[in-house]
Design a protein around this motif. Structure first.
Motif, PDB file in Angstrom:
ATOM      1  N   ALA B 216       4.561  -2.641   8.692  1.00  0.00           N
ATOM      2  CA  ALA B 216       5.149  -1.334   8.997  1.00  0.00           C
ATOM      3  C   ALA B 216       4.035  -0.377   9.401  1.00  0.00           C
ATOM      4  O   ALA B 216       2.864  -0.605   9.093  1.00  0.00           O
ATOM      5  CB  ALA B 216       5.879  -0.785   7.783  1.00  0.00           C
ATOM      6  N   GLN B 220       5.309   4.851   7.368  1.00  0.00           N
ATOM      7  CA  GLN B 220       6.556   4.230   6.874  1.00  0.00           C
ATOM      8  C   GLN B 220       6.271   3.451   5.597  1.00  0.00           C
ATOM      9  O   GLN B 220       7.028   3.495   4.638  1.00  0.00           O
ATOM     10  CB  GLN B 220       7.132   3.279   7.933  1.00  0.00           C
ATOM     11  CG  GLN B 220       7.875   3.994   9.042  1.00  0.00           C
ATOM     12  CD  GLN B 220       8.240   3.046  10.170  1.00  0.00           C
ATOM     13  OE1 GLN B 220       7.708   1.934  10.272  1.00  0.00           O
ATOM     14  NE2 GLN B 220       9.138   3.490  11.041  1.00  0.00           N
ATOM     15  N   TRP B 221       5.158   2.736   5.631  1.00  0.00           N
ATOM     16  CA  TRP B 221       4.802   1.954   4.438  1.00  0.00           C
ATOM     17  C   TRP B 221       4.577   2.871   3.229  1.00  0.00           C
ATOM     18  O   TRP B 221       4.983   2.554   2.114  1.00  0.00           O
ATOM     19  CB  TRP B 221       3.537   1.127   4.708  1.00  0.00           C
ATOM     20  CG  TRP B 221       3.156   0.286   3.514  1.00  0.00           C
ATOM     21  CD1 TRP B 221       3.669  -0.930   3.179  1.00  0.00           C
ATOM     22  CD2 TRP B 221       2.210   0.632   2.491  1.00  0.00           C
ATOM     23  NE1 TRP B 221       3.099  -1.374   2.006  1.00  0.00           N
ATOM     24  CE2 TRP B 221       2.201  -0.437   1.556  1.00  0.00           C
ATOM     25  CE3 TRP B 221       1.379   1.716   2.273  1.00  0.00           C
ATOM     26  CZ2 TRP B 221       1.387  -0.441   0.438  1.00  0.00           C
ATOM     27  CZ3 TRP B 221       0.568   1.720   1.149  1.00  0.00           C
ATOM     28  CH2 TRP B 221       0.569   0.650   0.235  1.00  0.00           C
TER      29      TRP B 221
END
Lengths: 195, 992
Positions: B216, B220-221
């Motif tokens: 990702a 986002q991670w």
């Protein structure tokens, strides 16, 4: 001449019980109890247990109870005893009776200490505002002599969210204030339950 | 916000704020620094010593320059807030400090001209002469010119909370290493706490969105990581929480900020901060690293900034710090800043790298972006007044110079791992020549340093190291370890181990700053070394480098390297100065917690206190207790009230709340033997029902405590101690019992608070209580002075003492504390027929002084023996031993010129001596006079109709009848030395 003549007073008479708005904590003045400090030599514990009609635990921190009588082992030869107030005289007399064969220190501290009861998910964090002890690590039905803001207290845990504090009479109002202030702060922060 | 870059940053809605009265706008998610930079504001302060214009150096808590005053809603204000950590909120008011009349025109900057004279050691060398000028001139002028910010004058309206917490694994630092550690520790089942000083976790990841993690995008991670941690009941994530100190046995102190980022005044009950004391079984230190400045002349001008900070401003806050920045470095990392800023539209003036050899990929990328690269070059100096306008760049080969026009300089001198907390553990540090920094070595604490703070500078390396450490920490805390693997794919060429040029050119110039906050230059450090300061600790104190609020976060290594070069030793041989807590500036409020106002400290009150308060008592503190000092009636002052109270006791009846007296119940078959050993007096023959005055010494033979002790039965004593002495007396008794005399069968229980004690004193005392007691014969034959009995008063159980601290007939009624107030009220009401008069501690003191009774701690001071105090009668001469006995046989203890406690009667009977006044034999001596003693107690004695005093006087008992002199302000008072008993010397009144 009767005791009815004189009013009794409690150091928390002026305090209202504390109820957190989110239901996470109640702080109450605990029921009155007869209180004794008992010191007795380890090899005479059986005799003392007989006098109390309750088997004195010998593991420090452990609790035992029989009827209204509860014994908290606070040291290698030290117990803190609570009982319903009408039993005070009987307990006193039965310990006086064993003294010739089992010397002990039985001392009445019914008026030295007062009890504060905490119930709810927020109890632990309210206590830990000023008590450095790992209270999650204290098992239910165990007790510990520790401090609250540097003042000596005995904490008795009767459930994962239920504690009774025994504090010195003249410390009670201050401890109550610090404890309930902390409870209000924890509630405002929104993590009174610990997460 | 003309420097804001579209589609960059982690920002929300627009918010308004002001700086130096100028209304500006920023965005949610901004710090004050990023919002100022978005508006093109670099000049934010003036330096401490030279008042040089200063800008924003960093993007984090290491900031030395950008200190501003913040006004928050509700009359709250703070000086010296780092603009780089202050989160922007609607209505924030910030002001620059340390400038007059304005930031742009600061007249104190004239110091700059005189700056050669304000060099290292300036304070120690200058202003020495003339001496009188110091207090009247130099100090006020220096204080007015120096100082950072103004302390708020109003009371702090905020409250502060505190919490003790316990956990299995505490992870400090929420970058990739810390997150990985927390995930693994949490997955292993350990109770885990992850803390980070910033508003959100992420650390460097927040500044580098190009990294891919577990497939990702990095941001986002981060969201997923946050959710994953949040879903684990055993993991607590605390942002805005700074671990400020690491103490013994894994006790970490953390300050959590709760309101400083909020719009509007905080809700009333919400504390501003909460201080945490966390006892962790295991600690993972993942605090990252701090970029170092380069040292060149004019490296402090507004617009000169750490390279990675510019990257943070761009990627996290969407701010381009300049239109034409010049990048200056001695390592790879700054190239990343150049690339990111170039791609965001900046015209990079050049990349100046001191190294001759640079990785070809970097050069290739620079070429692609049309960036001019100058290897083997360094910046010699900069130009510009309130903002940098150009840099003069030198080649390290030959003399080629060029002037490069720029509006920002982005510099990187390498990275300094944050080893502060590790150092608090007394952990050793090892020099790493590749990175030119100190890395954590061994420590006695159970902690694991990971990530950039451990010299691991790649994302994958930090993630793996964190995950492994988190799992191992959980295992060591008793859990089955589960390592949560994290896979990082960095698109950056630069995600590789760091190598920093060992020797950067350090120019001679006076304006090459090492420590920005303290205005310490290379010249200052070299001068300190020249003047003989070769220890880094001495260099620090002489130059002030590394001091103040940033504690040298950006300056320590540069200072060390300059000092090492000057001394001619390698850096590791010089070492670092001590890191002290707190890691970052911490408010006094957070440290004080609830200790202010009504909960400043405990004030113990007796069961009878409420009555005294209602009666208008004036109080005094005695130990932790508050005690009624006197009970003024009408317009009485203390003198009048005490005189009235004293006369009432002597003439009829007084009542006194003695509940604060320490009480210890001593029980067991060896109780009398224990008493024999603890007290000087003999106890064996004291029969049950009788009392005795007990005197206690410490091991050195000096008076320690005293009190009346009653024998309740063969095996039970009721001991009283002084009010203030109760805890230490019990401790000393327990100490002896447990360590020296464990063979004794006796136990001690504190019963101070079990009993409320009402002392009745005066000829009518027995008359008052006699009708209330029917199980104790109060006749003088059956119950003489110094007796004790158990019985009932008004059917309430009591312990009744017949004692006297006034010389009058006296009774002390001990009743269970709950009855204290009720009994007091009853006695007061019934006592009206005898004109009963409540009295306080002051009257108690006067009455006992009239009788010559001592008060331990007032008439004794830890150097007074029983003989000095005239108390030899209280020593059991036949006893084989008692605490202090052996010390009493030292020759020193019986010298004839020891100070004896004696009485003093002033020649002028109206003169009341001040307590503590010194005494001389001859007032006509030369000054300094030979002082032979001092006044310990002094009162107006109404019953005697004159003043009385007690004093410790050398050889005093041999001076009875002599005149001594007490020199006071403007007069010398003569007094006659007498015995200490001033009233009723034959003790006739005890049965009156």
């Amino acid at each position: 001449m009767t005791t009815r003549l004189l009013q009794t007073h409690h150091p928390l008479d002026a305090e209202d019980a504390f109820y957190a708005a989110d239901g996470s904590l109640n702080v109450l003045v605990a029921d009155d109890r007869a209180r004794f400090v008992l010191r007795v030599k380890p090899d005479r514990v059986d005799v003392a247990s007989g006098a109390l009609a309750c088997s004195l635990p010998t593991d420090i921190g452990a609790t035992a109870s029989a009827g209204s009588r509860r014994a908290y082992c606070l040291g290698p030869d030290e117990w803190y005893l609570l009982a319903a107030t009408p039993e005070a005289g009987v307990i006193w007399q039965s310990f006086a009776a064993i003294y010739p064969t089992c010397v002990h220190s039985m001392t009445d501290v019914s008026d030295r200490d007062v009890g504060i009861q905490l119930r709810g998910a927020g109890a632990r964090r309210a206590l830990n505002s000023a008590c450095p002890r790992d209270l999650d690590g204290l098992d239910t039905d165990r007790a510990a002599r520790t401090v609250f803001d540097g003042l000596p207290i005995v904490v008795m845990k009767s459930g994962t969210e239920s504690y009774r504090l025994e504090v010195w009479r003249s410390h009670a109002a201050y401890i109550w204030q610090v404890l309930t202030d902390a409870a209000r702060q924890n509630e405002a922060i929104g993590d009174s339950k610990g997460r | 916000m003309k420097y804001r870059v579209a589609n960059k940053g982690r920002l929300g809605a627009e918010v308004g704020f002001s700086f130096d009265g100028r209304s500006l706008t920023g965005r949610r998610g901004d710090t004050l620094a990023s919002a100022l930079l978005a508006n093109g504001v670099h000049l934010v302060g003036r330096s401490f010593k030279y008042h040089r214009p200063r800008g924003i150096l960093s993007a984090g808590s290491e900031e030395p320059n950008a200190l501003v005053s913040i006004k928050r809603p509700g009359g709250r204000s703070d000086p010296n807030t780092r603009a780089t950590v202050q989160e922007l909120f609607e209505g924030l008011v910030a002001d620059s400090q340390h400038r007059w009349p304005s930031l742009a025109v600061d007249l104190n900057a004239l110091t700059s001209i005189a700056s050669p004279f304000v060099a290292a050691g300036f304070y120690y060398k200058t202003f020495m002469w003339p001496r009188s000028f110091w207090t009247r001139f130099y100090e006020p002028v220096i204080r007015a010119a120096a100082g950072l910010g103004e302390a708020p004058t109003d009371p702090d309206p905020d409250t502060y909370a505190h919490l003790y917490e316990h956990c299995d694994v505490l992870v400090i630092g929420g970058g990739i290493a810390g997150i990985a550690a927390a995930m693994s520790a949490g997955a292993s089942g350990a109770k885990t706490i992850l803390v980070d000083e910033q508003a959100e976790i992420g650390g460097t990841l927040l500044s580098d969105p190009s990294v891919e993690i577990d497939g990702a995008s990095c941001w986002q991670w981060l969201e997923k990581a946050h959710d994953e941690l949040g879903e684990m009941d055993n993991v607590l994530v605390l942002s805005r929480t700074t671990a400020i100190g690491y103490y013994h046995q894994n006790m970490v102190v953390m300050a959590q900020r709760l309101t400083d980022h909020r719009d509007g005044p905080p809700p009333k009950a919400l504390p501003r901060e909460r201080l945490w004391h966390v006892r962790a079984k295991q600690v993972v230190l993942a605090q990252g690293a701090i970029e170092r400045p380069l040292v060149f002349s004019g490296n402090d001008r507004p617009g000169v900034m750490l390279a990675d900070a510019s990257r943070t401003y761009l990627n996290r806050y969407g701010v381009l710090v300049g239109a034409r920045p010049l990048v200056v470095t001695n390592n790879d990392t700054a190239w990343n800043a150049a690339f990111d800023l170039a791609e965001a539209g900046a015209d990079i003036a050049a990349i100046v790298d001191e190294r001759f050899e640079v990785h070809p990929d970097l050069k290739g990328r620079a070429r692609t972006l049309n960036i001019n690269v100058l290897t083997g070059h360094h910046v010699a100096k900069t130009e510009g007044r309130l903002r940098i306008v150009a840099a003069i760049v030198h080649s390290d080969q030959g003399a080629a110079k060029q002037r490069i026009v720029c509006d920002a300089v982005l510099m990187s001198g390498g990275w300094t791992p944050s080893v502060h907390l590790f150092s608090h553990t007394r952990g050793s540090l090892n020099w790493n020549p590749d990175e030119q920094s100190f890395l954590p070595g061994d420590t006695i604490e159970r902690c694991r340093p990971v990530g950039a703070g451990n010299g691991t500078t790649t994302f994958q390396g930090a993630a793996t190291e964190g995950a492994t450490a988190g799992a191992a920490a959980a295992e060591d805390a008793g859990f089955k370890s589960t390592e949560r693997a994290i896979k990082v794919r960095s698109t950056s060429e630069l995600d590789q181990p760091l190598t920093v040029l060992a020797h950067s050119a350090v120019p001679e110039g006076a304006k090459a700053f090492i420590d920005f906050q303290n205005d310490v230059t290379t010249r200052d450090i070299k001068q300190a070394v020249r003047e003989g300061f070769t220890s880094i600790e001495h260099v620090k104190r002489y130059t002030t480098t590394g001091m103040a609020t940033d504690q040298g976060k950006t300056s320590n290594i540069n200072g060390l390297k300059v000092a090492a070069a000057s001394i001619g030793k390698p850096a590791p041989d010089i070492g670092l100065t001590t890191f002290r807590p707190p890691y970052t500036p911490t408010t006094f409020g957070a440290l004080a917690g609830h200790h202010k106002g009504a909960t400043f400290d405990i004030e113990r009150r007796t069961p009878i206190d409420a009555w005294a308060e209602a009666e208008g008592a004036v109080y005094e503190p005695v130990g932790q207790w508050r005690r009624a000092r006197y009970f003024p009636q009408g317009q009485e002052d203390m003198h009048q009230a005490v005189a009235r109270e004293c006369m009432a006791v002597r003439n009829s009846l007084g009542m006194f709340d003695a509940s604060t007296l320490g009480k210890i119940e001593i029980v067991g078959p060896d109780a009398a033997e224990f008493m024999n050993r603890m007290y000087t007096n003999p106890w064996t023959k004291l029969t049950p029902g009788r009392c005795r005055y007990g005197l206690m010494l410490s091991e050195d033979g000096f008076i320690y405590d005293d009190g009346v002790i009653g024998r309740l039965g063969p095996d039970r004593f009721h001991v009283t101690t002084t009010t203030g002495g109760a805890p230490r007396v019990l401790n000393m008794m327990e100490d002896y019992l447990q360590t020296e005399w464990s063979d004794l069968s006796v136990w001690l229980t504190s019963v101070t608070e079990q009993w409320a004690v009402i002392a009745l004193a005066g000829p009518r005392s027995r008359d008052l209580i006699k009708p209330m007691i029917d199980d104790v014969d109060l006749s003088d034959e059956a119950f003489p002075h110094m007796s004790i009995a158990t019985g009932h008063i008004l059917s309430i159980p009591m312990r009744l003492f017949r004692v006297s601290f006034s010389g009058e007939r006296g009774y002390e009624i001990n009743v269970p504390a709950r009855y204290g107030l009720g009994l007091w009220k009853h006695l007061f009401a019934e006592g009206q027929r005898y004109d009963i008069t409540p009295y306080g501690t002051e009257t108690m003191h006067v009455l006992r002084a009239e009788k010559g009774f001592i008060i331990v701690g007032q008439d004794t001071d830890g150097t007074v023996t029983p003989d000095d105090a005239g108390l030899n009668w209280a020593i059991g001469k036949k006893k084989p031993d008692f605490v202090g006995k052996r010390s009493l046989t030292r020759p020193d203890m019986s010298k004839p010129d020891r100070k004896h406690l004696v009485g003093l009667l002033t020649t002028d009977s109206n003169e009341v001596l001040p307590e503590g006044a010194q005494i001389v034999a001859d007032p006509d001596q030369q000054i300094p006079m030979d002082m032979i003693g001092h006044v310990t107690s002094s009162y107006w004695s109404a019953p005697s109709g004159r003043s009385i005093a007690m004093a410790l006087v050398a050889g005093g008992r041999n001076r009875f009848g002599e005149t001594v002199y007490i020199p006071l302000e403007g007069k010398t008072v003569p007094a006659t030395v007498t015995a200490t008993t001033f009233f009723d010397p034959d003790n006739k009144r005890i049965n009156a």
